[in-house]
Design an enzyme around this catalytic site. Sequence first.
Site, mmCIF file in Angstrom:
data_model
loop_
_atom_site.group_PDB
_atom_site.id
_atom_site.type_symbol
_atom_site.label_atom_id
_atom_site.label_comp_id
_atom_site.label_asym_id
_atom_site.label_seq_id
_atom_site.Cartn_x
_atom_site.Cartn_y
_atom_site.Cartn_z
ATOM 1 C CG ASP A 154 -2.010 1.004 1.157
ATOM 2 O OD1 ASP A 154 -2.297 1.517 0.059
ATOM 3 O OD2 ASP A 154 -2.593 1.317 2.212
ATOM 4 C CG HIS A 189 0.294 2.555 -9.295
ATOM 5 N ND1 HIS A 189 0.015 2.073 -8.028
ATOM 6 C CD2 HIS A 189 -0.782 3.327 -9.624
ATOM 7 C CE1 HIS A 189 -1.150 2.549 -7.614
ATOM 8 N NE2 HIS A 189 -1.659 3.323 -8.572
ATOM 9 C CG LEU A 248 9.281 -17.047 -3.646
ATOM 10 C CD1 LEU A 248 9.021 -17.082 -2.139
ATOM 11 C CD2 LEU A 248 9.655 -15.620 -4.077
HETATM 12 C C1 FPP Z 1 -1.697 0.435 -3.348
HETATM 13 O O1 FPP Z 1 -1.276 1.757 -3.510
HETATM 14 C C2 FPP Z 1 -1.249 -0.407 -4.402
HETATM 15 C C3 FPP Z 1 -2.047 -0.958 -5.376
HETATM 16 C C4 FPP Z 1 -3.477 -0.699 -5.512
HETATM 17 C C5 FPP Z 1 -1.559 -1.861 -6.371
HETATM 18 C C6 FPP Z 1 -0.199 -2.424 -6.114
HETATM 19 C C7 FPP Z 1 0.412 -2.543 -7.430
HETATM 20 C C8 FPP Z 1 1.728 -2.527 -7.703
HETATM 21 C C9 FPP Z 1 2.787 -2.484 -6.661
HETATM 22 C C10 FPP Z 1 2.193 -2.560 -9.111
HETATM 23 C C11 FPP Z 1 1.729 -3.722 -9.937
HETATM 24 C C12 FPP Z 1 1.978 -5.052 -9.318
HETATM 25 C C13 FPP Z 1 2.716 -6.061 -9.841
HETATM 26 C C14 FPP Z 1 2.816 -7.367 -9.148
HETATM 27 C C15 FPP Z 1 3.455 -5.912 -11.085
HETATM 28 P P1 FPP Z 1 -2.384 2.864 -3.556
HETATM 29 O O2 FPP Z 1 -2.531 3.324 -4.948
HETATM 30 O O3 FPP Z 1 -3.647 2.367 -2.943
HETATM 31 O O4 FPP Z 1 -1.712 3.962 -2.681
HETATM 32 P P2 FPP Z 1 -2.499 5.057 -1.840
HETATM 33 O O5 FPP Z 1 -3.212 4.335 -0.746
HETATM 34 O O6 FPP Z 1 -1.383 5.910 -1.348
HETATM 35 O O7 FPP Z 1 -3.420 5.764 -2.767
#
Ligand code: FPP
Length: 248
Positions: A22, A39, A133
């Site tokens: 997150d 991201h 893994l």
């Molecule tokens: C949360 O940050 C993260 C996500 C919704 C998606 C996680 C995705 C990635 C790390 C990239 C793609 C994944 C892979 C496996 C290639 P948020 O956007 O909710 O952050 P915020 O809470 O600060 O808005």
Amino acid sequence: MAKTAPPPDKASLPNHVAIVMDGNGRWASKRMMPRAAGHVAGVSTVRTIVRAANDIGLPNLTLYAFSSENWKRPITEVSHLMGLFRAYVREDVSQLLENNVRVRFIGNRSRASEDIVALMKESEQRTAACTGLNLTLAFDYGSQEEIAAAARDMAREAAKGELDPEKITTDFFASRLSTAGTPDPDLVIRTSGEYRLSNFLLWQSAYSEFVFVDKAWPDFTREDFFEALDTFAQRERRFGAVTPEAVA
Ligand code: FPP
């Protein structure tokens, strides 16, 4: 100087770590960058942590890549996340294979585009014989949906007389979830200072230990990961029982 936690002792490693990655959006906003940049940085952390987990011999790692609720985000953000996920699955599979990492995906496969679904299937097949893994990527995943789908299937079978309701024990129920075959997470980590599960592995985390980290996911390092594993190693797990000393 940056803190450098040493790699954890193998004997104290959890069998399975699951992570809610997150804070990408807030990480970017704080830097006056678009959320998309957060991201992109998040994918780089995915690579770091997958490598670290494999290096130390962690048996199972599950990452929450996209939740069934994430479709509610603006279409531009959803498309960008889909693009990053597509690129990761397409471009990293060879390296995962080289590093003996087995990949699998949990979640709904009926809503993503056909090419992503095909890439997921292909990478599962290509890495199926890997013995290092076990990497599970939760993509379009939501626990409530998973549990409801399992219950619906069992109810259907029971209605047709193919399943005796008495057979539905907790172990049987778990065997009907998408995580069947993978042990429950011993440790769930969530970054960015939020204390929620957000519909992630609700059934499976019944006895998990939780470590909440203030850093946003793009800032989460190999050392932070080791520190979380170290915190886990110091936890006393009782699984609802009491310690012998408490009984005395
Ligand atoms: C949360 O940050 C993260 C996500 C919704 C998606 C996680 C995705 C990635 C790390 C990239 C793609 C994944 C892979 C496996 C290639 P948020 O956007 O909710 O952050 P915020 O809470 O600060 O808005």
